[in-house]
Design an enzyme around this catalytic site. Structure first.
Site: not given
Ligand code: GRF
Length: 208
Positions: A94, A91, A108, A14, A181, A12, A110, A151
């Protein structure tokens, strides 16, 4: 006010970048109405709870088959009725019915410069392992609208990150998160919340 649902699966960071950007004013005119995860142990859910944001578990394991999960996941999203769905380290593929109902309103993040190092099997650390294996000198991250393919969809913004001598996948992942990110995703949300993004003929304008 842009009402967003953030979908997560892991740490989490992001999501945290979005929360921090809302606190600092980098993101305005936005409200996180819920956080959804497929993973009961996701630290991202704890980050939501700490901010009294509804933390919802939607795990495919709780359903007899993937189609049943897809129906339930889409129905729940329709009930929440967000203006924007944000996939932040999510992960789970969708469901096509969700893309149909929310098309053009799902973004999203990536951890590579799409179209490099993306698609089926390219997620999390695996992306950075492949980057190092290939020996590229520049990588980065991409924020994009999604479509029914993995993607793909119109690219909103990208940010380059240099690969350094001696990088491990973990070191590179951290740098891509910190330098790309955690900057790209909040800015894209703020741009969408404040009407600075236009999509025409599958291309995004206004977000440089
Ligand atoms: C990150 O590398 C993001 O780019 C990918 O999932 C990974 C974990 O992200 N989509 P987070 O720390 O759970 O936000």
């Amino acid at each position: 006010m842009l009402r967003i649902v953030v979908c997560v699966s892991g740490g989490g960071t992001n999501l945290q970048a979005i929360l921090d950007a809302m606190d600092s004013g980098l993101i305005t005119n936005t409200e996180i109405i819920a956080v959804i995860s497929n993973n009961a142990g996701a630290k991202a859910l704890d980050r939501a709870r700490a901010r009294n944001i509804p933390a919802i578990l939607m795990s495919p394991k709780a359903y007899p088959d993937r189609e049943a999960f897809n129906e339930a996941f889409t129905a729940r999203m329709c009930e929440l009725a967000p203006d924007l769905v944000v996939l932040a380290g999510f992960l789970v593929k969708i469901p096509v019915q969700m893309v149909e109902r929310f098309g053009g309103r799902i973004i999203n993040i990536h951890p590579s410069l799409i179209p490099s190092f993306c698609g089926v099997g390219y997620y999390g650390l695996k992306v950075h392992e492949k980057v190092l294996e290939r020996g590229v000198k520049i990588t980065g991250a991409t924020v994009h609208f999604i479509n029914e393919e993995m993607d793909e969809g119109p690219i909103i913004a990208q940010k380059a990150v240099t690969v350094e001598e001696g990088d491990t996948p973990e070191l590179l992942q951290r740098r891509v998160m910190e330098q790309a990110e955690w900057i790209l995703l909040p800015k894209a949300i703020d741009d969408i919340a404040n009407g600075r993004i236009k999509v025409k003929d599958g291309k995004v304008y206004g977000c440089l």
